[in-house]
Each structure stands twice: as C-alpha cells, then as structure tokens.
Write a protein that holds these residues in place. Structure first.
Motif, PDB file in Angstrom:
ATOM      1  N   CYS A 125       4.884   1.167  -0.358  1.00 30.60           N
ATOM      2  CA  CYS A 125       5.516   0.429   0.729  1.00 30.60           C
ATOM      3  C   CYS A 125       4.836  -0.913   0.951  1.00 30.60           C
ATOM      4  O   CYS A 125       3.692  -1.114   0.529  1.00 30.60           O
ATOM      5  CB  CYS A 125       5.414   1.210   2.053  1.00 30.60           C
ATOM      6  N   PHE A 126       5.535  -1.798   1.632  1.00 33.03           N
ATOM      7  CA  PHE A 126       4.897  -2.924   2.282  1.00 33.03           C
ATOM      8  C   PHE A 126       4.557  -2.485   3.702  1.00 33.03           C
ATOM      9  O   PHE A 126       5.396  -1.890   4.395  1.00 33.03           O
ATOM     10  CB  PHE A 126       5.834  -4.136   2.345  1.00 33.03           C
ATOM     11  N   VAL A 127       3.327  -2.753   4.130  1.00 28.05           N
ATOM     12  CA  VAL A 127       2.899  -2.426   5.489  1.00 28.05           C
ATOM     13  C   VAL A 127       2.372  -3.700   6.147  1.00 28.05           C
ATOM     14  O   VAL A 127       1.952  -4.631   5.459  1.00 28.05           O
ATOM     15  CB  VAL A 127       1.826  -1.307   5.502  1.00 28.05           C
ATOM     16  N   PRO A 128       2.400  -3.775   7.475  1.00 28.67           N
ATOM     17  CA  PRO A 128       2.047  -5.036   8.145  1.00 28.67           C
ATOM     18  C   PRO A 128       0.552  -5.331   8.130  1.00 28.67           C
ATOM     19  O   PRO A 128      -0.277  -4.437   8.337  1.00 28.67           O
ATOM     20  CB  PRO A 128       2.527  -4.814   9.586  1.00 28.67           C
ATOM     21  N   VAL A 129       0.216  -6.595   7.906  1.00 29.98           N
ATOM     22  CA  VAL A 129      -1.172  -7.030   8.032  1.00 29.98           C
ATOM     23  C   VAL A 129      -1.661  -6.807   9.462  1.00 29.98           C
ATOM     24  O   VAL A 129      -2.847  -6.566   9.689  1.00 29.98           O
ATOM     25  CB  VAL A 129      -1.300  -8.505   7.612  1.00 29.98           C
ATOM     26  N   PHE A 175      -8.028   8.097  13.137  1.00 26.72           N
ATOM     27  CA  PHE A 175      -6.924   7.810  12.233  1.00 26.72           C
ATOM     28  C   PHE A 175      -5.792   8.840  12.293  1.00 26.72           C
ATOM     29  O   PHE A 175      -4.615   8.442  12.347  1.00 26.72           O
ATOM     30  CB  PHE A 175      -7.411   7.658  10.790  1.00 26.72           C
ATOM     31  N   PRO A 176      -6.060  10.156  12.271  1.00 26.39           N
ATOM     32  CA  PRO A 176      -4.938  11.112  12.320  1.00 26.39           C
ATOM     33  C   PRO A 176      -4.089  10.958  13.580  1.00 26.39           C
ATOM     34  O   PRO A 176      -2.872  11.156  13.531  1.00 26.39           O
ATOM     35  CB  PRO A 176      -5.632  12.484  12.272  1.00 26.39           C
ATOM     36  N   TYR A 213       0.873  -1.172   0.000  1.00 26.19           N
ATOM     37  CA  TYR A 213       0.000   0.000   0.000  1.00 26.19           C
ATOM     38  C   TYR A 213       0.913   1.225   0.000  1.00 26.19           C
ATOM     39  O   TYR A 213       2.092   1.123  -0.355  1.00 26.19           O
ATOM     40  CB  TYR A 213      -0.957  -0.030   1.206  1.00 26.19           C
ATOM     41  N   TRP A 214       0.399   2.361   0.368  1.00 25.68           N
ATOM     42  CA  TRP A 214       1.206   3.573   0.449  1.00 25.68           C
ATOM     43  C   TRP A 214       1.344   3.969   1.914  1.00 25.68           C
ATOM     44  O   TRP A 214       0.374   3.933   2.675  1.00 25.68           O
ATOM     45  CB  TRP A 214       0.557   4.722  -0.337  1.00 25.68           C
ATOM     46  N   ALA A 215       2.559   4.363   2.317  1.00 26.04           N
ATOM     47  CA  ALA A 215       2.794   4.845   3.680  1.00 26.04           C
ATOM     48  C   ALA A 215       3.668   6.098   3.601  1.00 26.04           C
ATOM     49  O   ALA A 215       3.218   7.207   3.855  1.00 26.04           O
ATOM     50  CB  ALA A 215       3.453   3.767   4.523  1.00 26.04           C
ATOM     51  N   TRP A 218      -4.952   0.997   8.237  1.00 23.26           N
ATOM     52  CA  TRP A 218      -4.788   1.168   6.803  1.00 23.26           C
ATOM     53  C   TRP A 218      -6.100   0.911   6.062  1.00 23.26           C
ATOM     54  O   TRP A 218      -6.336   1.476   4.985  1.00 23.26           O
ATOM     55  CB  TRP A 218      -3.669   0.261   6.280  1.00 23.26           C
ATOM     56  N   ARG A 219      -6.978   0.111   6.640  1.00 16.47           N
ATOM     57  CA  ARG A 219      -8.308  -0.060   6.055  1.00 16.47           C
ATOM     58  C   ARG A 219      -9.059   1.268   6.076  1.00 16.47           C
ATOM     59  O   ARG A 219      -9.773   1.607   5.138  1.00 16.47           O
ATOM     60  CB  ARG A 219      -9.082  -1.139   6.823  1.00 16.47           C
TER      61      ARG A 219
END
Length: 444
Positions: A91-95, A207-208, A85-87, A101-102
C-alpha cells in the motif's frame, strides 16, 4: 455495559463516509485531500494487474474522478505525501502516520526461521547491498544480478540480493524511491523521507492499540473478524488482538454496539457513537453518485463485510479458472447512490483506445424498482442508475484516454438499450466533446 442497538444502515452509512464514497468522483485531488483519504481508509493498495489501470490509480479515480495520473505520481514520488509500505497488502500509507509505521518497521519480524537463517548466512551481503544504495543511489532488483540457488522453489527461490532488498525495505532502512515500468527502485530511507531519522516511533505497547483504532476508524463499526481482515499487516496474533480489544473496552476507548440482524458482537470507537447515532437518523442515502470500484479498493478489503452490510457477493475472478468464472475476468463492482447495483467486466484496450465493457450484470432487484436486500434507504430509480452507470463508464474512458466505449451484453437484456443511450449521451456530453468514432462501437 449494555450495547447500543443500531440499524444495519447506520453501520453501512458510516462505513461509506469513512471510505470517502459520499460523492464518488467529485473530490479534487491535492496533497491535503489525498492525505485525508488515505489516513481515513488506512492505505491505498498497490497491485500489478493492469487490465484497466493499476489499482491505486483506479481507487483514486473512484474518489477524484478524471484527474491527471501524472499529478498523483508527483504527489507520491516527488512531494512524498505517501510512501510505500504494507498495511492491508502492499500500500501507499501517509507520511503523516510515519510514527506508527516506523514502529512496525522496527518491530519487523526477524525471528522467523527463514529470516534468521538468511541473515546469519548472508550478513555480508546485506551490508554490501545497503552500501550499494548509499554509494549509487536508487537501484532496482535487476541491478543486483545473482544466480538463484539451485533447486530452490517458491518464495525462498528469490535471489539472495532480493531477500536483502526486501528485508532492508520492510525494516525501514530503505524505502521505494520510484517505479519504472512498475518495477520498484529503492534508496536509503532518509533520502526519501528525511523525517524518518527524527520521528519518535510509537511504542511497541501502544502500536496494537493504534492499529485497532486505525481499522475501527476506517470501518466505523466492526466485528472481530472485520478487524482481523481489514488491516492485515502487521499480522497480530488472535490472542494479542483480543487482549488489546479487551483492554480498550475496559478503558472505554472502544464500546460494544449491536447491529440489528447480526448475531456476532460489534464494537466501535466511543468517539464514533454519535456518528452512528446520526447515521441511524438519516433518511436519505449516504452516497449520491455512481462509480466503479477497483477489486483492490479498501471498501472491499474484507469482501464478506460488503456482503454482510450490502448483500453484495463479490469475488475477484482473475484468480478463478476461466470455465468457473461467473461474471468475467476483471470485474468492477458498480456503486450507485449508496448501494451495489451490479458489476462490469472491463478491459482497457490500449492498442485500439477502446474501453470494453464486456459484460454488465445488474442486480435483479434494480430493474424491478425494488430496494436492495442489504442496507438501503428505499428503492432506487432504475433510469437514474443506468444514467449514472453510463456517466461513470464515459468518465472512466476519458480518464484512461480511450476514444470509444464498447458495450457488450447486459443482464437483464432489457437494460441494454437504455444503458447504451445513457452511455451515448454521457460520451457526447463530457468535458471534452467525443469524436463521432467514440459512439460507433455502442451497438457492437
């Protein structure tokens, strides 16, 4: 609240710890260690430049040493420990962090004029592309052949199907299934990460705060500019970011801190103050060992932060016109015992199976036996630094499958002979004994 005052080395030490650089190239790669690393730093950046190795392989090598890249691929695309996804960028981000991220996926901006017009005009196309994934399974962009709009240019010159695929990905309806020759292949998100259908997304209001906590955790202590430049997606407007920071300061979740020599205000998570206090008391360097860092390493996402903490001025010169390059094309920062000691212009010559250290530039203070001008814990031993550099280059060559290392000019020139000897010893003393050919090019 009166800010607590910390020496620069405290902020630097905690940053090193959070970036998993305490003992470079010494961790063992596995699902738990990879998850911990990416959770702590926020993302494992992906980039298409392949002069040495893809960015995520090289960043992982800096922590895990001479691992098998196929093992990382299995963790990414079979066990799905991380997902794309994007970070900061791609990027790869952790499940394990799927819930926040959802939320980013659900809140993905469709109010942008370009997206609004595109979705209005191409609604049936979006539905047909999604249906194609449902019916045919993993597909790449090349599987959707359409002509480009006449006269189109720039980002919006993408074929309409590419727009649809990008939107489906960023909104979480599809995810990256795999890559072939580094080209993404997508599939419906539940087929890749089944938990995406049942996970409770973080709320839009929370989220923020999560996003700021994630950045502060990764850095340990930071300025507002650091927070803006670290996790750059989703792009949170300055007004909203400052409001979030004020709210977290008011609640006590975040506290102001002062870093000696810094005029700008710094902040840290309240829970990290004891860690900063511990870092301030330490007398030894926070890192033991040597490695080379990818230009896209999270440690360098905000390069001015590295300059601020370690007095190391670094530019990714692949984007600099050749006549204006100072150090070379693909220059990797050289990290040893808690300090940046130089940089190496590196190329993986796959056809000849040679790792080319085209040019090595050491920081001028190193060979003088002085301490670096940034955060430091005393002067470094130049011989140990050169031995570490030779060991890192030898280990990188083994990781890349190179049979030789070609050492080019070294600045200062007096460091070349001892570095060549250190490299020769490292090549001969590796886990797999080097062939005689591995040492032939050292004098080139």
């Amino acid at each position: 609240m009166k800010p607590t005052v910390f020496p620069r080395r405290a902020a630097a030490a905690l940053f090193v710890e959070r970036q998993h650089l305490e003992r470079p190239r010494s961790q063992r790669l596995g699902p738990a260690s990879l998850t911990r690393f990416v959770e702590d730093v926020g993302g494992l950046q992906i980039d298409s430049i392949n002069v040495v190795a893809r960015a995520h392989y090289l960043t992982a090598w800096s922590r895990f040493g001479n691992y098998d890249p196929r093992a990382l691929d299995r963790l990414l695309y079979r066990r799905r420990v991380l997902f794309e996804y994007w970070a900061h960028a791609a990027c790869f981000v952790p499940v394990s962090l799927l819930a926040p991220w959802r939320r980013a996926m659900l809140d993905y901006e469709v109010g942008h004029t370009g997206w609004r017009n595109f979705l209005k005009k191409h609604g049936p196309l979006l539905a047909s592309v999604e249906a194609a994934f449902r019916e045919r399974g993993p597909l790449g962009i090349s599987d959707f052949e359409q002509a480009r709009p006449k006269g189109a240019a720039g980002w919006w010159s993408w074929r309409p199907a590419q727009h649809a695929i990008h939107y489906l990905w960023m909104s979480g309806r599809t995810l990256v299934h795999s890559r072939e020759h580094f080209q993404k292949r997508f599939d419906l998100a539940p087929r890749i990460v089944p938990a995406i259908e049942s996970v409770e997304p973080l709320s839009s209001a929370e989220f923020p705060r999560w996003h700021m906590r994630r950045s502060l955790h990764a850095m340990g202590a930071a300025t507002e500019t650091d927070l803006h430049m670290y996790l750059t997606f989703p792009r949170i407007k300055a007004v909203a970011r400052r409001a979030t920071l004020r709210s977290m300061l008011k609640s006590g979740e975040v506290v102001p801190v002062t870093i000696e020599g810094e005029r700008a205000p710094w902040v840290a998570l309240a829970e990290d103050v004891p860690h900063l206090e511990r870092a301030a008391r330490r007398r030894s360097a926070p890192s033991a060992g040597t490695t080379l860092l990818s230009p896209f390493d999270s440690f360098l996402w905000h390069r001015k932060r590295a300059q601020k903490l370690f007095a190391f001025d670094y530019t990714i010169e692949v984007y600099v016109p050749a006549p204006k390059r100072k150090y070379g094309y693909y220059v990797l920062p050289l990290w040893h015992d808690g300090q940046f000691i130089g940089r190496v212009d590196v190329k993986n010559n796959r056809q000849e199976r040679v790792l080319e250290a085209r040019r090595v530039h050491l920081e001028p203070w190193l060979m003088k036996g002085a301490a670096g001008p940034g955060a430091h814990w005393g002067a470094l031993d130049a011989d140990a630094a050169l031995a570490g550099t030779g060991g890192a280059l030898a280990d990188l060559s083994r990781f890349l499958g190179a049979e030789r290392v070609r050492l080019g000019p070294v600045t200062p020139a007096k460091a070349r002979a001892p570095l060549a000897r250190a490299l020769q010893r490292a090549m001969a003393g590796g886990e797999t004994q080097a062939k005689p050919a591995a040492l032939e090019a050292l004098a080139d």
